[in-house]
Design an enzyme around this catalytic site. Structure first.
Site, PDB file in Angstrom:
ATOM      1  CE1 TYR A   1     -14.606  -4.319  -5.264  1.00 54.77           C
ATOM      2  CE2 TYR A   1     -12.596  -3.177  -4.637  1.00 54.77           C
ATOM      3  CZ  TYR A   1     -13.231  -4.305  -5.111  1.00 54.77           C
ATOM      4  OH  TYR A   1     -12.499  -5.418  -5.419  1.00 54.77           O
TER       5      TYR A   1
ATOM      6  CD  GLU B   1     -16.787 -11.109  -7.625  1.00 55.52           C
ATOM      7  OE1 GLU B   1     -16.216 -10.811  -8.682  1.00 55.52           O
ATOM      8  OE2 GLU B   1     -16.508 -10.574  -6.539  1.00 55.52           O
TER       9      GLU B   1
END
Length: 649
Positions: A414, A321
């Site tokens: 991803y 993050e």
């Protein structure tokens, strides 16, 4: 030249410069700034809202503004300069209403010209139909003292919270004033908190009722999906010079201890990619119903408590993050068919940071192997569908038109995105690729981009940096795979196994268990010494070979490692899904443990595989029992899984 022509044709064919998941006329007029005012009535689960818009005209003439909304009560729209009320109407498509919402058409009452600024305000009200918001009763919180509210706007869910241009193509600054009706409620947003004031509520409110007013601003432009709010009995604890943890008081010390190295994680990534420009970095550990592992809201990352394991093995989510501060929040995909521009680049940067954190590149490669296993399984699953939209989810350019963009979200952007960048790095060399990424960030800072933007930038940059001979060689190696990697539905054109010494013992142990057919391997106890990601690889590899896993093997595995009682949710959900798929979880004891798990964990990555493995009757029963606990996005996902079981059966 041939690839450039192909890319241009693909660009035209898929309209990658157009976001097909917004109803707004964002090409004609673009949001520059929003000022949000919210009165939170958490007891009644209602938010009274007002938003003032500052927009710039990019059409020759503009007489209407179109915004995205979702199940929202619009009260009135007016010009703040003179109080003139504006006409509006809502255009609905019966098919799209529940999927993507509606178009709010605002008649401006005059014609604006190119370059002019338009300002108006909208008064509206939202409640539990806002799928970006999770309203929680005190009984559903850790502290049990007051109601709780948190948002989740990615992908196209901010339109249920605010009428706006809900597309990552548009970036704007915002400010906010949030008023609570309880002195217990603390509020944070994805912006800098300016000040907090207490005041006495008058009128129809209880006598002597003290409430709070919070003010925020963010002067860096962001897309709509990064607007975020959390409101509850939450508090902040510092973890360093520029980082902090926020949560309810009950567990905040535990969370702070686990995340005490946040400052170092930011530094690891800065050392690779450059300055962190957002100021402070705070992470909120939300209730367990939060549907994701983490969400990269600027200055206010949201995270699920499943990342708190006790041994810091879950902190890779925090590193991921933080990495979004560069890839995703600074450079953003311009539509959700290009999500890999956010996530693939972010995983690449995350693993550069983990290399420093783990101090062992082999352990980083173990993460890549786990991701590779689960990516390959999803590619097979998506390609087995009869739905061409679902098949496209196996690519880096999924089809999202007339669908909820959330439907296309998976590990594909991803891991497939990461692997493309990993391949490119090997062709260009590690040092030069790092320089390329820094140049890419500088060129597209605070802008939105797609895969053709990155290709064009990369080729032009390489042409300047390399000799003519080297450029020809490198370009050929890129051109041979780039469009296939992005657009093809099958496996990536270059297969990477990421085999390494840290995974060798893991994979050998997996094979030994299968060959032993239920007899414990001689070295079975080495599992206890594995790192968490090695254990994840062990379980994902068993899942890959689930057809060879007998009940005897499952019984022996449980006896050896007590897998059903592990604390690490990353391991539990894999074991539980495998237990159902291999028919091991067929007695009451086993099923009750799994049922308890999906009743206290709302993270979609962890509950979805379990619901996929269950039969329709059990899945439906468990879902109904846990409906109130799940976030609206988790509900939507599980309902889709149950619906697919109906079609199959």
């Amino acid at each position: 030249m041939k690839l450039v022509i192909i890319l241009l044709l693909c660009h035209m064919l898929y309209c990658v410069d157009v976001d097909k998941n917004t109803f707004s006329n964002y090409k004609d007029v673009k949001t520059q700034h929003l000022h949000i005012e919210w009165l939170l009535n958490l007891n009644d689960k209602v938010v009274d809202g007002s938003v003032e818009y500052t927009l710039k005209v990019f059409a020759n003439q503009l007489s209407e503004v179109h915004l995205d909304i979702y199940k929202m009560n619009i009260l009135f729209i007016y010009y703040p300069s003179n109080g003139q009320v504006l006409k509006y109407h809502v255009e609905s498509d019966p098919i799209q209403k529940d999927e993507q919402g509606d178009k709010l058409v605002i008649e401006l009452g005059q014609v604006y010209k190119y370059g002019e600024i338009v300002k108006f305000r909208i008064k509206y009200q939202i409640g539990e139909d806002a799928r970006a918001l999770s309203f929680m009763d005190p009984s559903q919180t850790d502290d049990k003292k007051a109601p709780y509210l948190f948002s989740q706007c990615e992908a196209n869910n901010c339109r249920s919270m605010i009428p706006l241009q809900d597309t990552p193509s548009i970036k704007f600054t915002y400010s906010a004033t949030v008023i609570t009706q309880s002195p217990l409620i603390n509020v944070f947003m994805s912006g800098n908190r300016l000040q907090t004031q207490k005041f006495e509520l008058m009128g129809n409110y209880e006598m002597n009722s003290i409430a709070n007013i919070f003010q925020f601003e963010l002067n860096i432009k962001i897309p709509a999906y990064l607007i975020a709010i959390v409101a509850g009995t939450v508090e902040e604890r510092s973890t360093g010079a520029r980082t902090a943890v926020i949560s309810e008081s009950k567990n905040i010390q535990k969370y702070k201890d686990e995340l005490e190295d946040l400052d170092q994680y930011v530094q690891y990534l800065e050392d690779y990619i450059g300055e962190y420009k957002w100021g402070s970095y705070k992470i909120v550990i939300l209730p367990a119903s939060f549907p994701f592992g983490g969400m990269e809201n600027p200055l206010l990352t949201f995270a699920n408590p499943t990342i708190i394991v006790g041994d810091k093995s879950g902190v890779s989510v925090a590193v991921h993050e933080i990495a979004h501060s560069w890839f995703g929040n600074t450079i953003t995909c311009n539509n959700w068919s290009n999500m890999w521009i956010n996530e693939g680049f972010c995983v690449f940067l995350e693993r550069k940071g983990l290399k420093t954190l783990f101090k062992d590149i082999n352990l980083v490669h173990v993460n890549s192997q786990v991701g590779n296993n689960e990516m390959n399984a999803l590619i097979k699953e998506f390609n087995s569908s009869q739905d061409d939209f679902v098949k496209s989810y196996a690519s880096l350019h999924p089809k999202t038109e007339n669908h909820n963009a959330d439907d296309s979200f998976s590990t594909i952007p991803y891991e497939r995105g990461f692997q493309l960048l990993y391949y490119l790095e090997k062709q260009i060399n590690e040092t030069r690729f790092q320089q390329l990424l820094k140049a890419w960030l500088q060129e597209y800072e605070y802008k939105s981009a797609d895969e053709s933007d990155f290709y064009r930038f990369m080729i032009l940059w390489l042409k300047v940096q390399l000799s003519a001979e080297e450029f020809t060689t490198v370009k050929k190696s890129i051109d041979n795979v780039y469009t296939k990697w992005v657009y093809d539905y099958g496996q990536p054109p270059i297969q990477e196994t990421f085999e390494n010494p840290a995974s060798k013992d893991v994979l050998q142990l997996v094979n030994a268990w299968i060959e032993g057919k239920g007899t414990k391997p001689q070295n079975y106890q080495i599992f206890d010494g594995f790192k968490s990601n090695q254990k994840q690889l062990f379980l994902s590899s068993l899942t890959e070979k689930s057809k060879d896993i007998t009940e005897a093997i499952m019984v022996s595995l449980e006896d050896a490692y007590h897998l059903s009682d592990l604390r690490d949710a990353e391991l539990l959900f894999r074991w539980y899904a495998l237990s159902i798929n291999t028919k091991y979880a067929k007695d009451t004891t086993n099923l009750q443990k799994i049922k308890a798990f999906v009743g206290v964990v709302g993270r979609m990555k962890m509950v979805n595989p379990i619901y996929k493995a269950l039969n329709k009757e059990t899945a439906t029963q468990w879902y109904q029992e846990n409906y109130a606990f799940y976030h609206p996005l988790t509900r939507q996902s599980i309902e889709s899984i149950i619906k697919s079981k109906t079609i199959i059966e």
